[in-house]
Design a protein around this motif. Sequence first.
Motif, short mmCIF file in Angstrom:
data_model
loop_
_atom_site.label_atom_id
_atom_site.label_comp_id
_atom_site.label_asym_id
_atom_site.label_seq_id
_atom_site.Cartn_x
_atom_site.Cartn_y
_atom_site.Cartn_z
N SER A 2 -8.90 -3.31 -2.03
CA SER A 2 -8.62 -4.62 -1.46
C SER A 2 -9.44 -4.83 -0.20
O SER A 2 -9.46 -3.97 0.68
CB SER A 2 -7.12 -4.73 -1.14
OG SER A 2 -6.84 -5.87 -0.39
N GLU A 81 2.86 4.37 -6.39
CA GLU A 81 1.91 3.42 -6.97
C GLU A 81 2.29 1.99 -6.61
O GLU A 81 1.42 1.16 -6.28
CB GLU A 81 1.84 3.58 -8.48
CG GLU A 81 0.80 2.65 -9.12
CD GLU A 81 0.84 2.69 -10.64
OE1 GLU A 81 -0.23 2.69 -11.26
OE2 GLU A 81 1.96 2.70 -11.19
N GLN A 82 3.58 1.68 -6.65
CA GLN A 82 4.04 0.33 -6.31
C GLN A 82 3.72 0.00 -4.85
O GLN A 82 3.33 -1.13 -4.53
CB GLN A 82 5.54 0.20 -6.57
CG GLN A 82 6.13 -1.16 -6.24
CD GLN A 82 5.59 -2.27 -7.11
OE1 GLN A 82 5.05 -2.02 -8.19
NE2 GLN A 82 5.71 -3.51 -6.65
N HIS A 85 0.04 -0.75 -4.65
CA HIS A 85 -0.22 -2.03 -5.29
C HIS A 85 0.21 -3.19 -4.37
O HIS A 85 -0.56 -4.13 -4.14
CB HIS A 85 0.51 -2.12 -6.62
CG HIS A 85 0.46 -3.46 -7.26
ND1 HIS A 85 -0.68 -3.95 -7.88
CD2 HIS A 85 1.40 -4.45 -7.36
CE1 HIS A 85 -0.45 -5.17 -8.33
NE2 HIS A 85 0.81 -5.49 -8.03
N CYS A 86 1.43 -3.11 -3.85
CA CYS A 86 1.94 -4.18 -2.98
C CYS A 86 1.09 -4.33 -1.73
O CYS A 86 0.76 -5.45 -1.32
CB CYS A 86 3.39 -3.91 -2.60
SG CYS A 86 4.58 -4.18 -3.90
N SER A 88 -2.07 -3.47 -1.25
CA SER A 88 -3.40 -4.01 -1.56
C SER A 88 -3.35 -5.51 -1.84
O SER A 88 -4.32 -6.23 -1.57
CB SER A 88 -4.01 -3.27 -2.76
OG SER A 88 -3.28 -3.54 -3.94
N GLU A 89 -2.21 -5.99 -2.36
CA GLU A 89 -2.08 -7.41 -2.67
C GLU A 89 -1.69 -8.24 -1.45
O GLU A 89 -2.21 -9.34 -1.25
CB GLU A 89 -1.02 -7.60 -3.77
CG GLU A 89 -1.44 -7.07 -5.13
CD GLU A 89 -2.47 -7.97 -5.80
OE1 GLU A 89 -2.37 -9.20 -5.62
OE2 GLU A 89 -3.36 -7.44 -6.49
N TYR A 147 -6.28 2.62 -6.31
CA TYR A 147 -6.03 1.68 -5.21
C TYR A 147 -6.78 1.98 -3.91
O TYR A 147 -7.23 1.06 -3.23
CB TYR A 147 -4.53 1.59 -4.93
CG TYR A 147 -3.78 0.92 -6.04
CD1 TYR A 147 -3.78 -0.48 -6.19
CD2 TYR A 147 -3.06 1.67 -6.98
CE1 TYR A 147 -3.09 -1.09 -7.23
CE2 TYR A 147 -2.37 1.05 -8.01
CZ TYR A 147 -2.39 -0.32 -8.13
OH TYR A 147 -1.72 -0.92 -9.15
#
Length: 294
Positions: A2, A81-82, A85-86, A88-89, A147
């Motif tokens: 990201s 992982e969550q 992910h969160c 990076s978003e 990620y």
Amino acid sequence: MSERHPIIAITGSSGAGTTSVTRSFDNIFRREGIKAAVIEGDSFHRYDRKEMKLRQAEAEAQGNKHFSHFGAENNLFAELEQLFHCYSESGTGKRRKYLHDPVEAAPYNQEPGTFTPWEDLPADTDMLFYEGLHGAVVTPEINVAKYPDLLIGVVPVINLEWIQKLYRDKTVRGYSAEAVTDTILRRMPDYVNYICPQFAHTHVNFQRVPVVDTSNPFIARDIPLADESICVIRFANPKGIDFQYLLNMIHDSWMSRANTIVAPGGKMELAMQLIFTPFIWRMMERRKRALGAL
């Protein structure tokens, strides 16, 4: 990966020396004025210390001699992982702390070996910084390695890793040599299946290699000093790396392959500063551009 919310992850097994890398990044963050959300890998273990002992005893009673902190069943891989992910978003996520000893536990009025409650990450951080066992873990169900924008492996040769663990657990934690040896043997299958494969995904690996005899780590009386070691630094993608600059700045270093520098062990933290500071500059510049484009 990201541009707006970058992630740096350091991965390495217990006793590998990831703390030295963390110290180098702390210095870089302080010098560059970067606000990082820090994630401790131990906080994503599934069980606290007491429950882990109970689960281990149950597993051994059922014939499972390889129940360890390295494996999937004892870690929250999906939650890790969550988080990645969160973040990076949106730059958000949840974290907690694992309280290793009485000093860490005292401010929380909890027992050592327990977790603090989950809480939101601080707002408006510049990046996420993870240090622990599983920053690049990949299984059929999850992929944490995809990620991080910068993924670093810390991998001493195995005998040195064992010496470091034996020394730490005996002198700091009061364990017997037999207990530490039992832990090493119990972890071995998970080490092979979950720790080693991560280093195929890392962007940069640091491997400390002693130049003194470590042929029997179980009788070593001390840890080889940094000056009794060399540091092998391997870049997965050497494009854009100014090797000549690094060789000039890190005295007595040399290249063993087109993507590998060998440096004196005592220069490892200097090498980290020289290598990673430009990486972070580029991350922050991309972040500023991405945020400016919103």
